[in-house]
Design a protein around this motif. Structure first.
Motif, PDB file in Angstrom:
ATOM      1  N   LEU A   8      -6.799   4.095  -3.344  1.00  0.00           N
ATOM      2  CA  LEU A   8      -5.654   3.240  -3.006  1.00  0.00           C
ATOM      3  C   LEU A   8      -5.626   1.986  -3.878  1.00  0.00           C
ATOM      4  O   LEU A   8      -4.566   1.543  -4.339  1.00  0.00           O
ATOM      5  CB  LEU A   8      -5.695   2.867  -1.520  1.00  0.00           C
ATOM      6  CG  LEU A   8      -5.598   4.073  -0.571  1.00  0.00           C
ATOM      7  CD1 LEU A   8      -5.716   3.648   0.881  1.00  0.00           C
ATOM      8  CD2 LEU A   8      -4.289   4.828  -0.798  1.00  0.00           C
ATOM      9  N   HIS A  22       0.901  -1.170   0.000  1.00  0.00           N
ATOM     10  CA  HIS A  22       0.000   0.000   0.000  1.00  0.00           C
ATOM     11  C   HIS A  22       0.930   1.207   0.000  1.00  0.00           C
ATOM     12  O   HIS A  22       2.159   1.043   0.112  1.00  0.00           O
ATOM     13  CB  HIS A  22      -0.911  -0.041   1.229  1.00  0.00           C
ATOM     14  CG  HIS A  22      -0.191  -0.435   2.486  1.00  0.00           C
ATOM     15  ND1 HIS A  22       0.737   0.383   3.094  1.00  0.00           N
ATOM     16  CD2 HIS A  22      -0.189  -1.590   3.203  1.00  0.00           C
ATOM     17  CE1 HIS A  22       1.254  -0.236   4.139  1.00  0.00           C
ATOM     18  NE2 HIS A  22       0.721  -1.443   4.216  1.00  0.00           N
ATOM     19  N   PRO A  23       0.404   2.437  -0.059  1.00  0.00           N
ATOM     20  CA  PRO A  23       1.318   3.577  -0.166  1.00  0.00           C
ATOM     21  C   PRO A  23       2.289   3.757   1.006  1.00  0.00           C
ATOM     22  O   PRO A  23       3.326   4.388   0.832  1.00  0.00           O
ATOM     23  CB  PRO A  23       0.375   4.775  -0.306  1.00  0.00           C
ATOM     24  CG  PRO A  23      -0.807   4.199  -1.005  1.00  0.00           C
ATOM     25  CD  PRO A  23      -0.991   2.842  -0.382  1.00  0.00           C
ATOM     26  N   CYS A  24       1.994   3.215   2.196  1.00  0.00           N
ATOM     27  CA  CYS A  24       2.991   3.300   3.274  1.00  0.00           C
ATOM     28  C   CYS A  24       4.078   2.229   3.118  1.00  0.00           C
ATOM     29  O   CYS A  24       5.117   2.287   3.772  1.00  0.00           O
ATOM     30  CB  CYS A  24       2.325   3.132   4.640  1.00  0.00           C
ATOM     31  SG  CYS A  24       1.541   4.644   5.185  1.00  0.00           S
ATOM     32  N   TRP A  74      -4.553   2.919  -7.431  1.00  0.00           N
ATOM     33  CA  TRP A  74      -3.099   3.131  -7.484  1.00  0.00           C
ATOM     34  C   TRP A  74      -2.374   1.785  -7.644  1.00  0.00           C
ATOM     35  O   TRP A  74      -1.515   1.629  -8.499  1.00  0.00           O
ATOM     36  CB  TRP A  74      -2.660   3.848  -6.203  1.00  0.00           C
ATOM     37  CG  TRP A  74      -1.192   3.842  -5.950  1.00  0.00           C
ATOM     38  CD1 TRP A  74      -0.248   4.635  -6.549  1.00  0.00           C
ATOM     39  CD2 TRP A  74      -0.472   3.002  -5.035  1.00  0.00           C
ATOM     40  NE1 TRP A  74       1.003   4.351  -6.065  1.00  0.00           N
ATOM     41  CE2 TRP A  74       0.890   3.349  -5.121  1.00  0.00           C
ATOM     42  CE3 TRP A  74      -0.857   2.004  -4.139  1.00  0.00           C
ATOM     43  CZ2 TRP A  74       1.876   2.720  -4.362  1.00  0.00           C
ATOM     44  CZ3 TRP A  74       0.117   1.381  -3.382  1.00  0.00           C
ATOM     45  CH2 TRP A  74       1.472   1.734  -3.496  1.00  0.00           C
ATOM     46  N   ILE A  95      -4.635  11.986   0.410  1.00  0.00           N
ATOM     47  CA  ILE A  95      -5.407  10.911  -0.231  1.00  0.00           C
ATOM     48  C   ILE A  95      -6.870  11.324  -0.363  1.00  0.00           C
ATOM     49  O   ILE A  95      -7.508  11.108  -1.406  1.00  0.00           O
ATOM     50  CB  ILE A  95      -5.234   9.589   0.554  1.00  0.00           C
ATOM     51  CG1 ILE A  95      -3.762   9.161   0.457  1.00  0.00           C
ATOM     52  CG2 ILE A  95      -6.151   8.495   0.003  1.00  0.00           C
ATOM     53  CD1 ILE A  95      -3.368   8.009   1.311  1.00  0.00           C
ATOM     54  N   PHE A 137       4.317   8.740  -1.017  1.00  0.00           N
ATOM     55  CA  PHE A 137       3.598   8.947   0.236  1.00  0.00           C
ATOM     56  C   PHE A 137       4.388   8.429   1.449  1.00  0.00           C
ATOM     57  O   PHE A 137       4.436   9.054   2.504  1.00  0.00           O
ATOM     58  CB  PHE A 137       2.242   8.227   0.135  1.00  0.00           C
ATOM     59  CG  PHE A 137       1.313   8.493   1.278  1.00  0.00           C
ATOM     60  CD1 PHE A 137       0.574   9.668   1.344  1.00  0.00           C
ATOM     61  CD2 PHE A 137       1.163   7.567   2.305  1.00  0.00           C
ATOM     62  CE1 PHE A 137      -0.296   9.908   2.411  1.00  0.00           C
ATOM     63  CE2 PHE A 137       0.312   7.801   3.364  1.00  0.00           C
ATOM     64  CZ  PHE A 137      -0.420   8.975   3.413  1.00  0.00           C
ATOM     65  N   HIS A 138       5.034   7.314   1.266  1.00  0.00           N
ATOM     66  CA  HIS A 138       5.749   6.669   2.390  1.00  0.00           C
ATOM     67  C   HIS A 138       6.983   7.461   2.813  1.00  0.00           C
ATOM     68  O   HIS A 138       7.587   7.172   3.841  1.00  0.00           O
ATOM     69  CB  HIS A 138       6.161   5.251   1.983  1.00  0.00           C
ATOM     70  CG  HIS A 138       7.187   5.235   0.894  1.00  0.00           C
ATOM     71  ND1 HIS A 138       8.369   4.560   0.994  1.00  0.00           N
ATOM     72  CD2 HIS A 138       7.219   5.846  -0.316  1.00  0.00           C
ATOM     73  CE1 HIS A 138       9.078   4.724  -0.111  1.00  0.00           C
ATOM     74  NE2 HIS A 138       8.389   5.496  -0.914  1.00  0.00           N
ATOM     75  N   LEU A 153       1.128   9.316  -4.484  1.00  0.00           N
ATOM     76  CA  LEU A 153       0.954   8.045  -3.766  1.00  0.00           C
ATOM     77  C   LEU A 153       2.254   7.238  -3.752  1.00  0.00           C
ATOM     78  O   LEU A 153       2.580   6.595  -2.749  1.00  0.00           O
ATOM     79  CB  LEU A 153      -0.186   7.240  -4.402  1.00  0.00           C
ATOM     80  CG  LEU A 153      -1.555   7.911  -4.210  1.00  0.00           C
ATOM     81  CD1 LEU A 153      -2.587   7.340  -5.159  1.00  0.00           C
ATOM     82  CD2 LEU A 153      -2.027   7.761  -2.771  1.00  0.00           C
ATOM     83  N   ASN A 154       3.018   7.296  -4.838  1.00  0.00           N
ATOM     84  CA  ASN A 154       4.295   6.573  -4.868  1.00  0.00           C
ATOM     85  C   ASN A 154       5.256   7.104  -3.806  1.00  0.00           C
ATOM     86  O   ASN A 154       6.047   6.351  -3.228  1.00  0.00           O
ATOM     87  CB  ASN A 154       4.965   6.726  -6.240  1.00  0.00           C
ATOM     88  CG  ASN A 154       4.315   5.855  -7.301  1.00  0.00           C
ATOM     89  OD1 ASN A 154       3.689   4.854  -6.981  1.00  0.00           O
ATOM     90  ND2 ASN A 154       4.448   6.242  -8.557  1.00  0.00           N
ATOM     91  N   PRO A 205       5.195   0.686  -0.263  1.00  0.00           N
ATOM     92  CA  PRO A 205       4.918   0.528  -1.699  1.00  0.00           C
ATOM     93  C   PRO A 205       5.741  -0.574  -2.382  1.00  0.00           C
ATOM     94  O   PRO A 205       5.418  -0.974  -3.485  1.00  0.00           O
ATOM     95  CB  PRO A 205       5.272   1.904  -2.273  1.00  0.00           C
ATOM     96  CG  PRO A 205       6.239   2.498  -1.307  1.00  0.00           C
ATOM     97  CD  PRO A 205       5.911   1.939   0.042  1.00  0.00           C
TER      98      PRO A 205
END
Ligand SMILES: O=C(O)c1ccccc1NCC(=O)[C@H](O)[C@H](O)COP(=O)(O)O
Length: 628
Positions: free
Chosen positions: A242, A191-193, A245, A227, A283-284, A280-281, A195
């Motif tokens: 999400l 997920h985005p956290c 993505w 988001i 985001f982490h 989103l890529n 990736p």
């Protein structure tokens, strides 16, 4: 189908979108995940899966360890959706690494199905009999477990694909060093956290598809303003953003929800723009964001997960760790939705011949790269005339213990066959040299040695020892390398290891390659046995000038055996200088008698000979030959 909201923002109906796996099967982009947060949850699971199938899902993901395979089975039984339209995944429990086949059989029983579409090794680490977590080098290692999973794939039926779950670049690299089959899927938390940019890049290079579990991050960050803003601009929920993505990156996802509205939303997605993908890529990279939402990367676990350290797992982080060491490549080309296949219901898995071919290509590449057996080395050995003397195939095939009698019968090509894709193990303890001597003394004209190791459990050493065993027998039989040949290299190998002839299977070769291999074999003194299965292949065999043609009664694509295949092609060789042979499925004197009447010259027999109690007697009766 494209749906429209009032804005109107086009929504993409994901119900039937799918990604193609490296074995040709299609995995639907969104599936219903059945991990309920704790083991079991019977009725809820059945209801959830049934509802999901009702609203259009065709991908169901469970695991032995989830304790709810039976509940999934109830839904599969009660739904009106046909089994073959559903992509069903289950996973091998960590307690079962040493008994893969039994574990899958148990899962199939619980699910109430004959096969799954995908069987995953749930975690790389196994639990021992005492429940202790085994360390990476303790047996069964994940490589040993993978080898067992490969066997399930080789003897098809129980699963259409095999893959892994929770594997990192480190553990996958180790697996791939020894794998004969590249996993079709790696299922990981994504997920985005978290990736997994590096893992995606690695898996793409090996054509391993990634599936995301916890793709919505358990809603732990879904309400982050960045988001929510994207979601608002598309008029959808954060969860839909999400999932969109993830799928736009080329990965499938298995969200779980009991709520019917959410079920529908999760298969109704949007096309995100490059800037949104970028947000989103990356985001982490926000401070403290890079993390597992499943608690796997937690300082509480002391840098380990299920008894393996992050280092052993190949996980390079703890919660909140600086992401710069992990994410070097945050920008990905969006996956082109338009090119996604919608063909879920009619996947075309590779046939056994295609699988063997693919594996043999890898094997040959490896042999060529091995010092001492490079193509140049083989050429030198041949030039040094190190290959043993050979005998010509055609005259040898024309002579058998009955040729000088008043009622000559057919000749025999007797095969050494430990196992096969269609039958599994046949005679695993056979000693090829002893068996060959029995064949030779019983009057066989040819001894066929299967040298393919994975499905038939044969080797070049088998063939070499067979040759040595019969070398001093008067009028010794010719030695056939029974292989899946597509390269001159394999023919050179055959000659150096004592073969007098090789098999060329027309079905696996285009005409140019067939001609080239035929010519090369003849140039080494070996008239090949050219195998055909139908009239057009027969025409191709005749076109290259084959003098020994065998009709395989077994269709190598579906294993179907029909002894009439040979009979139907007899006319095509009438009046020609061709030794005409019937191959496969021959088990008794009646079969041979029919062929004799039709003018067939020889039969090739494997399984029936390997299973015979008294081989010499069986041969004499099969061919109706006189006592030697
Ligand atoms: O035997 C198989 O299952 C098989 C599957 C796929 C490709 C080749 C296969 N067999 C190789 C052969 O050609 C047979 O071993 C041979 O003709 C003897 O057949 P049989 O007498 O039926 O054992």
């Amino acid at each position: 189908m494209t749906l429209y909201t009032s804005d109107p923002e086009p929504l993409i109906d994901m119900a039937l979108k799918s990604f193609q796996l490296n074995n040709g099967l299609f995995i639907p982009a969104v599936g219903i995940g059945c991990w309920m947060g704790s083991v079991g949850d019977g009725d809820h699971v059945s209801q959830m899966v049934k509802k999901a199938l009702d609203v259009g899902y065709r991908h169901v993901d469970t695991a032995a360890n989830y304790g709810n395979e039976r509940s999934v089975g109830v839904a599969l039984k009660e739904t009106n959706v046909p089994r073959e339209e559903i992509f069903l995944t289950t996973k091998l429990d960590q307690n079962d690494h040493g008994r893969v086949q039994d574990a899958l059989e148990t899962s199939l029983k619980k699910l109430g199905v004959d096969y799954v579409d995908l069987y995953l090794m749930h975690w790389p680490m196994a639990f021992g009999e005492d429940g202790r977590v085994l360390q990476p080098e303790e047996s069964p290692t994940f490589v040993e477990t993978w080898k067992q999973m490969e066997l399930l794939y080789f003897y098809p039926g129980m699963t259409k694909s095999i893959g892994v779950s929770n594997f990192s670049i480190k553990t996958l690299t180790k697996l791939l060093e020894r794998a004969s089959i590249v996993p079709a899927v790696n299922q990981v938390e994504m997920h985005p956290c978290l990736p997994q940019h590096d893992l995606i890049e690695f898996c793409q290079s090996f054509n391993i598809h990634l599936t995301a579990y916890s793709p919505i991050g358990k809603h732990k960050f879904a309400y982050d303003p960045a988001i929510v803003e994207i979601a608002k601009s598309h008029g959808v929920t954060s969860a839909q953003v999400l999932l969109s993505w993830g799928i736009q990156r080329g990965t499938s996802a298995i969200p779980k929800t009991l709520n019917e509205e959410r079920l529908k939303e999760n298969i109704t997605l949007v096309d995100l723009g490059p800037n949104e993908m970028s947000v989103l890529n990356g985001f982490h990279q926000k401070p403290g964001m890079h993390r597992s939402v499943c608690g796997f990367h937690s300082s509480e676990l002391g840098g380990s997960c299920f008894g393996w350290t992050y280092d052993q797992l190949g996980w390079r982080m703890v919660e909140g760790d600086s992401p710069h060491t992990i994410s070097r490549k945050p920008e990905f080309q969006p996956y082109p939705f338009a090119s996604m296949s919608v063909n879920v219901a009619t996947p075309k898995p590779p046939t056994i011949l295609e699988k063997i071919y693919a594996q043999r290509q890898k094997d040959v590449e490896q042999a060529k790269a091995t010092p001492g057996t490079s193509p140049d080395d083989l050429k030198t050995y041949l030039e040094m005339q190190l290959a043993p003397p050979l005998i010509p195939l055609v005259p040898r095939l024309k002579s058998n213990p009955s040729t000088s009698t008043s009622n000559p019968s057919l000749s025999l090509m007797a095969e050494i066959k430990r196992a096969s894709p269609s039958k599994g193990p046949i005679a695993m303890t056979v000693n090829p040299a002893k068996q060959a001597l029995t064949y030779a003394k019983s009057g066989a004209s040819v001894i066929s040695v299967l040298t393919e190791p994975t499905w038939f459990k044969g080797s070049l050493l088998d063939m070499r020892l067979v040759r040595q065993a019969v070398d001093s027998v008067p009028n010794r039989p010719a030695i056939l390398r029974k292989e899946f040949i597509f390269d001159e290299y394999q023919i050179a190998e055959a000659r150096l290891h004592g073969a007098d002839t090789v098999l060329l299977i027309v079905a696996m070769l285009n005409q140019d390659l067939l001609r080239r291999l035929y010519t090369y074999s003849v140039s080494l003194g070996m008239e090949p046995l050219v195998e055909v299965n139908n009239a057009s292949e027969m025409e191709r065999a005749l076109e290259v000038g084959a003098k020994v043609i065998g009709v395989n009664n077994r269709n190598l694509h579906d294993f179907n055996v029909d002894l009439g295949t040979t009979s139907r092609l007899v006319d095509m060789v009438q009046g020609r200088e061709v030794v005409f042979c019937a191959l496969s499925g021959i088990s008794g004197p009646k079969d041979v008698r029919v062929y004799k009447e039709q003018g067939v010259n020889a039969v090739l027999v494997g399984e029936a000979l390997m299973r015979a109690e008294d081989t010499s007697k069986f041969i004499r009766e099969l061919l109706e030959w006189p006592e030697i």
